[in-house]
Design a protein around this motif. Structure first.
Motif, PDB file in Angstrom:
ATOM      1  N   ILE A 277       0.856  -1.183   0.000  1.00 53.50           N
ATOM      2  CA  ILE A 277       0.000   0.000   0.000  1.00 53.50           C
ATOM      3  C   ILE A 277       0.897   1.241   0.000  1.00 53.50           C
ATOM      4  O   ILE A 277       1.930   1.264   0.663  1.00 53.50           O
ATOM      5  N   LEU A 278       0.491   2.274  -0.726  1.00 57.21           N
ATOM      6  CA  LEU A 278       1.180   3.558  -0.662  1.00 57.21           C
ATOM      7  C   LEU A 278       0.522   4.379   0.447  1.00 57.21           C
ATOM      8  O   LEU A 278      -0.702   4.397   0.575  1.00 57.21           O
ATOM      9  N   PHE A 279       1.319   5.059   1.246  1.00 54.82           N
ATOM     10  CA  PHE A 279       0.800   5.917   2.305  1.00 54.82           C
ATOM     11  C   PHE A 279       1.173   7.361   1.988  1.00 54.82           C
ATOM     12  O   PHE A 279       2.311   7.641   1.606  1.00 54.82           O
ATOM     13  N   ALA A 280       0.209   8.278   2.133  1.00 51.98           N
ATOM     14  CA  ALA A 280       0.444   9.681   1.796  1.00 51.98           C
ATOM     15  C   ALA A 280      -0.175  10.571   2.874  1.00 51.98           C
ATOM     16  O   ALA A 280      -1.084  10.159   3.594  1.00 51.98           O
ATOM     17  N   TYR A 281       0.321  11.779   2.954  1.00 57.36           N
ATOM     18  CA  TYR A 281      -0.218  12.746   3.894  1.00 57.36           C
ATOM     19  C   TYR A 281      -0.468  14.053   3.157  1.00 57.36           C
ATOM     20  O   TYR A 281       0.395  14.531   2.421  1.00 57.36           O
ATOM     21  N   ASP A 282      -1.622  14.633   3.341  1.00 56.14           N
ATOM     22  CA  ASP A 282      -2.023  15.851   2.650  1.00 56.14           C
ATOM     23  C   ASP A 282      -1.382  17.072   3.293  1.00 56.14           C
ATOM     24  O   ASP A 282      -1.477  17.265   4.495  1.00 56.14           O
ATOM     25  N   THR A 283      -0.728  17.887   2.471  1.00 59.76           N
ATOM     26  CA  THR A 283      -0.169  19.137   2.991  1.00 59.76           C
ATOM     27  C   THR A 283      -0.872  20.343   2.393  1.00 59.76           C
ATOM     28  O   THR A 283      -0.362  21.448   2.462  1.00 59.76           O
TER      29      THR A 283
ATOM     30  N   ILE B  34       4.569  27.562   8.842  1.00 60.06           N
ATOM     31  CA  ILE B  34       3.902  28.833   8.586  1.00 60.06           C
ATOM     32  C   ILE B  34       4.041  29.232   7.127  1.00 60.06           C
ATOM     33  O   ILE B  34       3.476  30.211   6.692  1.00 60.06           O
ATOM     34  N   PHE B  35       4.830  28.455   6.357  1.00 59.96           N
ATOM     35  CA  PHE B  35       5.091  28.773   4.963  1.00 59.96           C
ATOM     36  C   PHE B  35       3.985  28.223   4.064  1.00 59.96           C
ATOM     37  O   PHE B  35       3.215  27.367   4.470  1.00 59.96           O
ATOM     38  N   PRO B  36       3.942  28.715   2.834  1.00 62.11           N
ATOM     39  CA  PRO B  36       2.955  28.174   1.888  1.00 62.11           C
ATOM     40  C   PRO B  36       3.149  26.665   1.707  1.00 62.11           C
ATOM     41  O   PRO B  36       4.241  26.139   1.931  1.00 62.11           O
ATOM     42  N   ILE B  37       2.103  26.016   1.259  1.00 61.05           N
ATOM     43  CA  ILE B  37       2.191  24.589   1.007  1.00 61.05           C
ATOM     44  C   ILE B  37       3.234  24.338  -0.088  1.00 61.05           C
ATOM     45  O   ILE B  37       3.558  25.253  -0.853  1.00 61.05           O
ATOM     46  N   PRO B  38       3.793  23.120  -0.185  1.00 60.64           N
ATOM     47  CA  PRO B  38       4.797  22.840  -1.210  1.00 60.64           C
ATOM     48  C   PRO B  38       4.341  23.181  -2.625  1.00 60.64           C
ATOM     49  O   PRO B  38       5.139  23.656  -3.427  1.00 60.64           O
ATOM     50  N   LEU B  39       3.070  22.972  -2.925  1.00 57.57           N
ATOM     51  CA  LEU B  39       2.566  23.322  -4.249  1.00 57.57           C
ATOM     52  C   LEU B  39       2.688  24.823  -4.492  1.00 57.57           C
ATOM     53  O   LEU B  39       3.036  25.269  -5.576  1.00 57.57           O
ATOM     54  N   GLY B  40       2.427  25.618  -3.456  1.00 60.71           N
ATOM     55  CA  GLY B  40       2.563  27.061  -3.584  1.00 60.71           C
ATOM     56  C   GLY B  40       4.011  27.469  -3.802  1.00 60.71           C
ATOM     57  O   GLY B  40       4.309  28.339  -4.619  1.00 60.71           O
TER      58      GLY B  40
ATOM     59  N   SER C 236       4.975  26.673  -7.275  1.00 61.48           N
ATOM     60  CA  SER C 236       4.347  27.573  -8.240  1.00 61.48           C
ATOM     61  C   SER C 236       5.115  28.876  -8.411  1.00 61.48           C
ATOM     62  O   SER C 236       4.852  29.635  -9.338  1.00 61.48           O
ATOM     63  N   SER C 237       6.057  29.141  -7.525  1.00 63.35           N
ATOM     64  CA  SER C 237       6.869  30.348  -7.669  1.00 63.35           C
ATOM     65  C   SER C 237       7.894  30.187  -8.786  1.00 63.35           C
ATOM     66  O   SER C 237       8.471  31.169  -9.239  1.00 63.35           O
ATOM     67  N   PHE C 238       8.130  28.948  -9.219  1.00 62.48           N
ATOM     68  CA  PHE C 238       9.127  28.650 -10.249  1.00 62.48           C
ATOM     69  C   PHE C 238      10.521  29.130  -9.826  1.00 62.48           C
ATOM     70  O   PHE C 238      11.342  29.466 -10.650  1.00 62.48           O
ATOM     71  N   ASP C 239      10.744  29.171  -8.532  1.00 67.52           N
ATOM     72  CA  ASP C 239      12.038  29.600  -8.004  1.00 67.52           C
ATOM     73  C   ASP C 239      12.458  28.600  -6.921  1.00 67.52           C
ATOM     74  O   ASP C 239      11.938  28.649  -5.799  1.00 67.52           O
ATOM     75  N   PRO C 240      13.366  27.693  -7.231  1.00 65.55           N
ATOM     76  CA  PRO C 240      13.770  26.669  -6.264  1.00 65.55           C
ATOM     77  C   PRO C 240      14.292  27.232  -4.945  1.00 65.55           C
ATOM     78  O   PRO C 240      14.189  26.580  -3.917  1.00 65.55           O
ATOM     79  N   SER C 241      14.811  28.452  -4.951  1.00 66.75           N
ATOM     80  CA  SER C 241      15.339  29.013  -3.709  1.00 66.75           C
ATOM     81  C   SER C 241      14.231  29.256  -2.681  1.00 66.75           C
ATOM     82  O   SER C 241      14.494  29.278  -1.478  1.00 66.75           O
ATOM     83  N   VAL C 242      12.993  29.437  -3.128  1.00 66.80           N
ATOM     84  CA  VAL C 242      11.873  29.617  -2.198  1.00 66.80           C
ATOM     85  C   VAL C 242      11.710  28.369  -1.333  1.00 66.80           C
ATOM     86  O   VAL C 242      11.638  28.450  -0.110  1.00 66.80           O
ATOM     87  N   ALA C 243      11.678  27.202  -1.963  1.00 67.70           N
ATOM     88  CA  ALA C 243      11.541  25.952  -1.211  1.00 67.70           C
ATOM     89  C   ALA C 243      12.761  25.716  -0.325  1.00 67.70           C
ATOM     90  O   ALA C 243      12.628  25.249   0.822  1.00 67.70           O
ATOM     91  N   GLN C 244      13.942  26.030  -0.826  1.00 68.58           N
ATOM     92  CA  GLN C 244      15.164  25.839  -0.027  1.00 68.58           C
ATOM     93  C   GLN C 244      15.149  26.735   1.208  1.00 68.58           C
ATOM     94  O   GLN C 244      15.491  26.292   2.301  1.00 68.58           O
ATOM     95  N   THR C 245      14.727  27.973   1.042  1.00 67.66           N
ATOM     96  CA  THR C 245      14.658  28.900   2.182  1.00 67.66           C
ATOM     97  C   THR C 245      13.615  28.432   3.186  1.00 67.66           C
ATOM     98  O   THR C 245      13.871  28.417   4.389  1.00 67.66           O
ATOM     99  N   ASP C 246      12.437  28.030   2.709  1.00 69.24           N
ATOM    100  CA  ASP C 246      11.388  27.526   3.590  1.00 69.24           C
ATOM    101  C   ASP C 246      11.908  26.338   4.406  1.00 69.24           C
ATOM    102  O   ASP C 246      11.674  26.242   5.604  1.00 69.24           O
ATOM    103  N   HIS C 247      12.609  25.441   3.756  1.00 72.20           N
ATOM    104  CA  HIS C 247      13.133  24.240   4.425  1.00 72.20           C
ATOM    105  C   HIS C 247      14.181  24.612   5.465  1.00 72.20           C
ATOM    106  O   HIS C 247      14.186  24.085   6.574  1.00 72.20           O
TER     107      HIS C 247
END
Length: 156
Positions: free
Chosen positions: A120-126, A133-139, A142-153
């Motif tokens: 079974i695959l297990f998933a969790y909704d974000t 406090i940051f936007p969801i990963p999809l958000g 959607s910025s098309f800027d990888p540094s946004v996700a890196q900074t959030d992380h």
């Protein structure tokens, strides 16, 4: 609503969606030009080895239509908890289960007691945020800027 009005509404919806898609592609192109890390935006295609392709084809040929459709079943954690035998039924994935003991139990039931031993695959909704406090990963994506996700992380 008359048939003519209904068809008119569908036509307008198609036009609006087409224009929205075109605008999105134009904006993506602009963002792409400004992004320094172009390699992260490039499509990646990884070919499977012939042996892996063969295993997949053999498994698919052994599956009945019902088993293939059952792999599309996404059960919620509540459904699984309300009916512990659910894991023995053909379930493709379970949504929002985070208890490692239950996940282990369901996985053993699925692999040890199913005809083809498919896990079974297990998933969790974000979609509403996951302990952040940051936007969801999809958000962030959607910025098309990888540094946004890196900074959030880094901060989160």
């Amino acid at each position: 609503m008359s048939k003519r009005t209904w068809l008119h509404a569908i036509g307008i919806a198609v036009i609006v969606l087409s224009l929205t898609a075109a605008a999105g592609q134009a904006l993506a192109g602009k963002h792409h030009a400004r992004t320094r890390d172009r390699t992260t935006l490039r499509a990646v295609h990884q070919s499977l080895s012939p042996a892996t392709e063969h295993k997949i084809n053999v498994l698919l040929s052994r599956m009945t239509l019902r088993e293939k459709l059952d792999q599309l079943t996404l059960a919620s954690d509540g459904q699984m908890k309300d009916d512990p035998s659910q894991a023995r039924r053909p379930v493709g994935a379970v949504f929002s289960e985070t208890d490692p003991v239950l996940i282990n139990h369901y996985q053993h039931d699925a692999v040890e007691h199913s005809r083809l031993h498919i896990p079974i695959l297990f998933a969790y909704d974000t979609i509403h945020g996951f302990r952040t406090i940051f936007p969801i990963p999809l958000g962030a994506a959607s910025s098309f800027d990888p540094s946004v996700a890196q900074t959030d992380h880094r901060i989160g």
